[in-house]
Design an enzyme around this catalytic site. Structure first.
Site, short mmCIF file in Angstrom:
data_model
loop_
_atom_site.label_atom_id
_atom_site.label_comp_id
_atom_site.label_asym_id
_atom_site.label_seq_id
_atom_site.Cartn_x
_atom_site.Cartn_y
_atom_site.Cartn_z
N ASN A 169 33.86 46.89 38.55
CA ASN A 169 34.33 45.97 37.35
C ASN A 169 34.96 46.63 36.45
O ASN A 169 35.90 46.17 35.95
CB ASN A 169 33.36 45.12 36.81
CG ASN A 169 32.91 43.80 37.73
OD1 ASN A 169 33.90 43.64 38.70
ND2 ASN A 169 31.73 43.44 37.60
N LYS B 164 31.17 42.11 29.92
CA LYS B 164 29.69 42.22 29.95
C LYS B 164 29.41 43.60 30.39
O LYS B 164 28.73 44.55 30.14
CB LYS B 164 28.84 41.26 30.54
CG LYS B 164 27.36 41.32 30.67
CD LYS B 164 26.75 40.33 31.53
CE LYS B 164 26.70 40.55 32.99
NZ LYS B 164 26.01 39.84 33.81
N CYS C 218 31.91 38.86 33.85
CA CYS C 218 31.58 40.19 34.41
C CYS C 218 32.19 41.05 33.64
O CYS C 218 31.72 42.12 33.14
CB CYS C 218 31.86 40.26 35.85
SG CYS C 218 30.67 39.15 36.80
C1 UDX Z 1 35.05 40.09 39.06
C2 UDX Z 1 35.26 40.94 40.31
O1 UDX Z 1 36.48 40.67 40.68
C3 UDX Z 1 34.24 40.60 41.38
O2 UDX Z 1 34.51 41.68 42.46
C4 UDX Z 1 33.01 40.84 40.65
O3 UDX Z 1 31.80 40.53 41.57
C5 UDX Z 1 32.82 39.89 39.39
O4 UDX Z 1 33.75 40.01 38.50
P1 UDX Z 1 35.63 37.43 38.57
O5 UDX Z 1 35.33 37.52 37.06
O6 UDX Z 1 35.13 36.15 39.15
O7 UDX Z 1 35.38 38.34 39.64
O8 UDX Z 1 37.50 36.95 38.63
P2 UDX Z 1 38.54 37.95 38.90
O9 UDX Z 1 39.49 37.50 39.85
O10 UDX Z 1 38.28 39.60 38.84
O11 UDX Z 1 39.19 37.78 37.38
C6 UDX Z 1 38.87 38.22 36.24
C7 UDX Z 1 39.83 38.23 35.02
O12 UDX Z 1 40.94 38.87 35.31
C8 UDX Z 1 40.39 36.47 35.21
O13 UDX Z 1 40.31 36.04 33.63
C9 UDX Z 1 41.74 36.52 35.85
O14 UDX Z 1 42.39 35.77 35.28
C10 UDX Z 1 42.21 37.88 34.99
N1 UDX Z 1 43.05 38.57 36.03
C11 UDX Z 1 42.90 39.25 37.23
C12 UDX Z 1 44.14 39.25 35.25
O15 UDX Z 1 44.54 38.88 34.11
N2 UDX Z 1 45.22 39.83 36.07
C13 UDX Z 1 44.98 40.28 37.21
O16 UDX Z 1 45.83 40.83 37.99
C14 UDX Z 1 43.95 39.81 37.83
#
Ligand code: UDX
Ligand code: ADP
Length: 453
Positions: free
Chosen positions: A223, A278, A275
């Site tokens: 993460n 945190k 995630c």
């Molecule tokens: C994340 C991890 O990807 C996952 O492997 C773990 O188990 C939990 O944390 P999640 O928080 O559900 O998953 O979503 P994720 O797709 O990672 O996006 C997190 C945040 O980053 C979102 O707000 C998303 O919009 C943002 N993001 C993602 C960006 O701003 N740019 C990107 O290129 C990718």
């Protein structure tokens, strides 16, 4: 036919619910039960209106619920009969005492561990599914194996890597399944037992086994790395706005380098979710506790840049609206932390709304799935905020639209109709760079995006 094995999951949240539903679907020979102290949540899992929105989840749940997947609140009896117990309770950031604002609050995990011991009359495999600080298993073992019942528990770490919005696809075809255990005969046997569950649908080479501490720390590391990429690209987005470069073009160019890769390079108003922040703060706390202040500072900057990215975005909007937004209607398109989820935890939109309220603007929030959670998050300011499911009503008579969540439906709206209904000059701030800016400018909008001059 009796079930081959009884699997229990304690905690029916965003992780426990989808993960166990997939295990039930792929392993009809096992009984899978999910329990929670939250009766309303369990009632929702047993209804047609699941508490978690996730594309494809409802179909999976409905195909196995009542067959080999069960939701309940009878925690004690379920523990007693289980062979393997997954622990998937919440581990939020501590808000009090030592490590407040950084360390994980492990009170729910500790309570769960104690209830496992109290209800068990035979040894079991206990699997850490929630994200936890490294060496948490040690504390769980102290509770579980310091018993006078003459029974032994084996702790296994099996962090979940699913991302919300794509949980079902991630569970169906995981990049890897990580299982960590003690390097003893019993530890190896327990790891093997857990691996056997996943082997029902995950190819052998994708099931990785490590020692317990590597598995616990890998989840935080994954993460932190993902979030670090977003903060890196977001930090450069600010430089792009000054220099005339375009961050999407840069991401495209550097992402072609196979050493860098193209994923997680999308500049945005900031990352959210339960995630990233945190887990990084937890990592920061661990580094400080182990006397590594330089490492702590390095990772903490990832979170700092993220908050700065969101607040500086609101400042850009404020400047563009002549430095005053008192009493002005501002439409917020999207409140979920990302698209395809109803989850609003650590959503950048929440911070945006708070900043707008500080400036005494009138935020009007629209979202496809997250309005109930948005209302809960903003319970203290409900008289100052408006909500509507319809993006056209949200934009009506507003001075600006701030797009905070990348719901793809926003790119398909009738923007001419939106423009006609807004107060002029009408501003669109595209916090996810998903709209066609040239087209919007032709309609008459003032347009701002992330990392574009
Ligand atoms: C994340 C991890 O990807 C996952 O492997 C773990 O188990 C939990 O944390 P999640 O928080 O559900 O998953 O979503 P994720 O797709 O990672 O996006 C997190 C945040 O980053 C979102 O707000 C998303 O919009 C943002 N993001 C993602 C960006 O701003 N740019 C990107 O290129 C990718
Ligand atoms: P995550 O995103 O990690 O799945 P959630 O907050 O969505 O986190 O879910 C965690 C769940 O764990 C909640 O539904 C909460 O009620 C449940 N929970 C917390 N403590 C206990 C406990 N002691 N026994 C059973 N369930 C618990």
């Amino acid at each position: 036919m009796p079930f081959e094995k009884k699997i229990l999951c304690i905690g029916a949240g965003y992780v426990g619910g989808p993960t166990m539903s997939m295990i039930a679907k792929k392993c009809p020979q096992y009984q899978v039960k999910i329990v929670d102290i939250n009766e309303a949540r369990i009632a929702a899992w047993n209804s047609g209106d699941l508490p978690v929105y996730e594309p494809g989840l409802k179909e999976v749940v409905e195909s196995v619920r009542g067959k080999n997947l069960f939701f309940g609140t009878d925690i004690e009896a379920s523990i007693k009969e289980a062979d393997i117990i997954f622990v998937s309770v919440n581990t939020p950031t501590k808000t009090f005492g030592e490590g407040a604002g950084r360390a994980s609050d492990l009170q729910y995990l500790e309570k769960t561990t104690r209830s496992i011991l109290a209800a068990s009359d035979s040894g079991k495999i206990v699997v850490e599914k929630s994200t936890l600080p490294v060496r948490t298993a040690e504390s769980m073992e102290r509770i579980l194996n310091g018993n006078n019942k003459g029974i032994h528990f084996e702790i296994v770490s099996n962090p979940e890597f699913l991302a919300e919005g794509t949980a079902i696809a991630d569970l169906e075809k995981p990049d890897r399944v990580l299982i960590g255990g003690h390097q003893s005969d019993e530890g190896e046997k327990a790891v093997e037992e857990v691996a056997k569950i996943y082997a029902n649908w995950v190819p052998h080479e994708r099931i990785i086994t490590t020692n317990l501490w590597s598995s616990e720390l890998s989840k935080l590391a994954a993460n932190a790395f993902l979030a670090q990429r977003i903060s890196s690209v977001n930090s450069l987005s600010a430089l792009c706005e000054k220099s005339g470069a375009n961050i999407d073009e840069i991401a495209g160019a550097i992402g072609k380098d196979s050493r860098i890769g193209s994923k997680f390079l999308k500049a945005s108003i900031g990352f959210g979710g339960s995630c990233f922040k945190k887990d990084i703060l937890n990592l920061v706390y661990l580094c400080e506790r182990y006397g590594l202040p330089e490492v702590a500072a390095y990772w903490e900057s990832v979170v700092k840049i993220n908050e700065w990215q969101t607040t500086r975005s609101v400042k850009r909007v404020l400047r563009s609206l002549l430095d005053t937004i008192v009493g002005k209607k501002v439409a917020i398109f999207g409140f979920a932390f990302k698209s395809d989820t109803n989850d609003t935890r650590e959503s950048p939109a929440h911070l945006v709304v708070r900043e707008l309220l500080d400036e005494r603007a009138v935020p009007v929030i629209t979202d496809y799935k997250a309005l109930p959670d948005a209302k809960r998050d903003l319970a203290d300011v409900l008289d100052k905020v408006q909500f509507t499911e319809d993006p056209y009503s949200a934009a009506f008579e507003s001075h600006a639209v701030l797009l905070c969540t990348e719901w793809k439906q926003y790119a398909e709206l009738d923007w001419e109709k939106i423009y006609a209904s807004m107060t002029k000059p009408a501003l669109v701030f595209d916090g996810r760079n998903i709209l066609d800016h040239d087209k919007l400018r032709k309609i008459g909008f003032e347009v701002m995006g992330i990392g574009k001059a």
